[in-house]
Scaffold this motif. Structure first.
Motif, short mmCIF file in Angstrom:
data_model
loop_
_atom_site.label_atom_id
_atom_site.label_comp_id
_atom_site.label_asym_id
_atom_site.label_seq_id
_atom_site.Cartn_x
_atom_site.Cartn_y
_atom_site.Cartn_z
N ASN A 126 -95.80 -16.54 -13.04
CA ASN A 126 -96.83 -16.79 -13.72
C ASN A 126 -95.91 -17.75 -14.82
N LEU A 127 -94.81 -16.46 -16.02
CA LEU A 127 -94.69 -17.20 -17.61
C LEU A 127 -93.59 -18.83 -16.40
N HIS A 128 -93.41 -18.75 -16.34
CA HIS A 128 -93.33 -19.97 -15.35
C HIS A 128 -93.73 -20.98 -14.72
N GLU A 129 -94.73 -20.82 -14.60
CA GLU A 129 -95.55 -21.51 -13.60
C GLU A 129 -96.44 -22.04 -14.49
N ASN A 130 -97.24 -21.30 -15.72
CA ASN A 130 -97.77 -21.46 -16.61
C ASN A 130 -96.91 -23.10 -17.67
N ALA A 131 -95.61 -22.99 -18.05
CA ALA A 131 -94.70 -23.40 -18.44
C ALA A 131 -94.92 -25.22 -17.56
N LEU A 132 -94.58 -25.01 -16.43
CA LEU A 132 -94.51 -25.52 -16.00
C LEU A 132 -95.94 -26.75 -15.55
N HIS A 133 -97.13 -26.59 -15.63
CA HIS A 133 -98.29 -26.78 -16.18
C HIS A 133 -98.56 -27.56 -17.23
N HIS A 134 -98.05 -27.28 -18.62
CA HIS A 134 -98.49 -26.78 -19.42
C HIS A 134 -97.44 -28.46 -20.10
N ASN A 135 -96.30 -28.55 -19.57
CA ASN A 135 -95.44 -29.19 -19.96
C ASN A 135 -95.61 -31.03 -19.71
N ASN A 136 -96.65 -30.43 -18.47
CA ASN A 136 -97.39 -32.56 -18.21
C ASN A 136 -95.81 -33.14 -17.48
N GLY A 137 -94.49 -32.26 -16.62
CA GLY A 137 -93.88 -33.08 -16.14
C GLY A 137 -93.34 -34.05 -17.05
N GLN A 138 -92.59 -33.32 -18.22
CA GLN A 138 -91.74 -34.03 -19.64
C GLN A 138 -91.21 -32.82 -20.38
N GLY A 139 -90.57 -33.42 -21.13
CA GLY A 139 -89.92 -32.07 -22.31
C GLY A 139 -88.63 -31.03 -21.39
N ALA A 140 -89.06 -29.74 -21.99
CA ALA A 140 -88.17 -28.81 -21.16
C ALA A 140 -88.49 -26.93 -20.56
N ILE A 141 -87.83 -26.13 -20.49
CA ILE A 141 -88.39 -24.92 -20.53
C ILE A 141 -87.44 -24.60 -20.17
N SER A 142 -86.76 -23.22 -21.56
CA SER A 142 -85.79 -22.94 -21.51
C SER A 142 -86.41 -21.05 -21.74
N TRP A 143 -84.42 -20.89 -20.65
CA TRP A 143 -84.63 -19.48 -20.57
C TRP A 143 -83.45 -18.27 -20.91
N LYS A 144 -83.61 -17.80 -21.74
CA LYS A 144 -82.68 -16.91 -22.29
C LYS A 144 -83.22 -15.46 -22.17
N ALA A 145 -82.24 -14.58 -22.05
CA ALA A 145 -82.51 -12.55 -22.13
C ALA A 145 -81.79 -12.41 -23.13
N VAL A 146 -81.64 -11.08 -24.04
CA VAL A 146 -80.96 -10.76 -24.67
C VAL A 146 -80.92 -9.09 -24.73
N THR A 147 -79.99 -8.08 -24.19
CA THR A 147 -79.71 -6.88 -24.28
C THR A 147 -79.78 -6.01 -25.33
N SER A 148 -80.59 -5.49 -25.54
CA SER A 148 -80.40 -4.48 -26.81
C SER A 148 -80.42 -3.20 -26.91
N GLY A 149 -79.40 -2.31 -26.54
CA GLY A 149 -79.52 -1.04 -26.27
C GLY A 149 -80.29 -0.84 -25.08
N ALA A 150 -80.97 -0.10 -25.13
CA ALA A 150 -82.13 0.57 -23.62
C ALA A 150 -83.24 -0.70 -23.41
N VAL A 151 -82.86 -1.89 -24.22
CA VAL A 151 -84.34 -2.97 -24.03
C VAL A 151 -83.75 -4.12 -23.68
N VAL A 152 -84.90 -5.26 -22.57
CA VAL A 152 -83.75 -5.90 -22.66
C VAL A 152 -85.51 -7.26 -23.04
#
Length: 454
Positions: A350-376
């Motif tokens: 749903n986050l990815h789909e929401n970003a697709l609809h609001h970018n109007n087919g232009q720009g970029a969508i970037s994903w990243k992850a950070v692990t800190s202890g027991a939390v991601v």
């Protein structure tokens, strides 16, 4: 059978059984104590009687003549009369005198003191005392059968009233239980008379302490049921409203396509029809997802999930348009979570789909992850218009679309993400990007979801 299942019946049986058991235990204790005390009293009486007779004979008062009876037959004892029997023997073995009803055979042996003797088929309790100066031996005894009868009569005297008291006690217990359980019956009658729409709380302040927890629990249940019913009504109303608009537009565009002879206008109408169908399809899918999340129908099987692999599958399901770039940071490669794969996929999709609809087919969508202890932390950033700060606290509400709504949006994407992330013991944070336009969404999840979560 109905009596055995009812609380009143069970309490009645338990109380009556306990009362009878205590009564029998008390009777047994009284029987043993009474027999011991009676034997002690009667033994003392034997001892005193023997000494008295010995004293009289020692004083030379002719006691042996007054104690003698010509008739030596043993009378049938039907009461406690003539319970004691006395014999005076010379030390050389001659019967000098005996009381009325005493047997002609010797009651005792050669030793002084207490003894039990079997005489003429009956057991006697005998006390013997010798007087060497007078050369006599006095024996005083009574039948043990009479002693047992005395104790039995005492116990029967205690038990006979129980034959009348136990039924009376049972009647009183039954009535008291009925009176004590009356508040429960009153509560049941109140609930039975209610209509299906009446979810008003039960009276708790004046309820007995034993029923107050039940009344509080029922009130809590009524409150939750009322909230669910209001939620379902609101959800149905919002869903009907959201479906009515694209369906109406679909009909209009179909009429335009059928009525026009201009090919460009017809193509535009058909394009709008496709957009309307896509929106209806997306809205239907999201409504089903919300319904399944609310009903908790997802199987929350904990398993090891690699975020990069999961995002790759989501991107394959929803490919970006040509002018839109989707960037998967290398940090995603090492982001592995033990969690519910279905719920995590719903949130990220749903986050990815929401970003697709609001970018109007232009720009970029970037994903990243950070692990800190027991939390991601999983972060997605888009180049869309972002969210006005005044609407930031509303965008997680269902069917809220805001000023920067997309043509195919339904107002459910972020609400679904919020529900799924909460079920995973995580949190969803939204903020506008500081360096440029766009939205940043951060999902914080435990790296190892507890087994009882979800």
């Amino acid at each position: 059978m109905r009596l055995a299942r009812s609380i009143r019946g069970r309490l009645f049986v338990v109380l009556v059984t306990a009362t009878v058991f205590v009564w029998l235990c008390a009777s047994a204790w009284i029987f043993l104590q009474t027999r011991r005390e009676v034997e002690h009293v009667l033994d003392t009486r034997l001892q005193e009687a023997a000494r008295m007779v010995s004293s009289l004979a020692f004083n030379g008062s002719g006691a042996t003549d007054t104690l003698a009876m010509p008739d030596n037959s043993l009378p049938q004892t039907t009461s406690y009369e003539r319970q004691l029997s006395c014999q005076i023997w010379s030390l050389d073995g001659r019967l000098m005198a005996r009381s009325s009803g005493a047997p002609s055979n010797s009651l005792g042996g050669d030793d002084d003191g207490f003894s039990d003797r079997l005489v003429d088929g009956e057991t006697w309790r005998v006390y013997a005392v010798s007087d060497p100066g007078k050369r006599i031996r006095v024996l005083v005894g009574d039948r043990l059968g009479l002693r047992e009868r005395l104790v039995s009569d005492l116990i029967l005297g205690l038990l006979w009233p129980a034959m009348f008291i136990v039924p009376l006690l049972g009647f009183l217990i039954w009535g008291i239980l009925g009176r004590g359980l009356r508040p429960l019956q009153t509560m049941a009658t109140d609930l039975k008379r209610r209509g299906v729409e009446d979810l008003s709380p039960l009276e708790v302040d004046h309820a007995p302490p034993e029923l107050a927890p039940l009344a509080s629990s029922l009130n809590g249940l009524f409150k939750r049921v009322d909230a669910v019913r209001r939620h379902e009504r609101d959800f149905t109303a919002f869903a009907a409203h959201e479906l009515r608009t694209p369906i109406a537009g679909l009909k209009v565009q179909a009429q335009v396509a059928m009525g026009t002879k201009d090919s460009s206008q017809r193509n535009a109408a058909l394009h709008n029809i496709i957009l309307s169908v896509d929106r209806i399809s997306r809205l239907s899918r999201q409504l089903l997802t919300v319904a399944r999340l609310d009903a908790q129908l997802h199987e929350d099987v904990r398993q090891e999930v690699n975020v990069l692999q999961l995002l790759s599958e989501i991107m394959a399901e929803m490919p970006a348009s040509t002018g839109l770039r989707v960037i998967l940071n290398d940090s995603l490669r090492n982001a592995t979570i033990v969690t519910s794969r279905d719920l995590l996929a719903i949130a990220l999709r749903n986050l990815h789909e929401n970003a697709l609809h609001h970018n109007n087919g232009q720009g970029a969508i970037s994903w990243k992850a950070v692990t800190s202890g027991a939390v991601v932390e999983i972060t997605i950033e888009d180049d869309g218009p972002g969210i006005p700060e005044s609407e930031m606290h509303l965008v997680k509400s269902r069917f809220f679309r805001g000023r920067h709504k997309s043509s195919s949006g339904s107002g459910l994407g972020l609400a679904i993400t919020e529900i799924a992330v909460t079920r995973l013991n995580g949190s969803l944070t939204l903020s506008n990007r500081a360096s440029k336009t766009g939205l940043r969404a951060v999902v914080r999840l435990p790296a190892n979801l507890p087994a009882d979560a979800g």
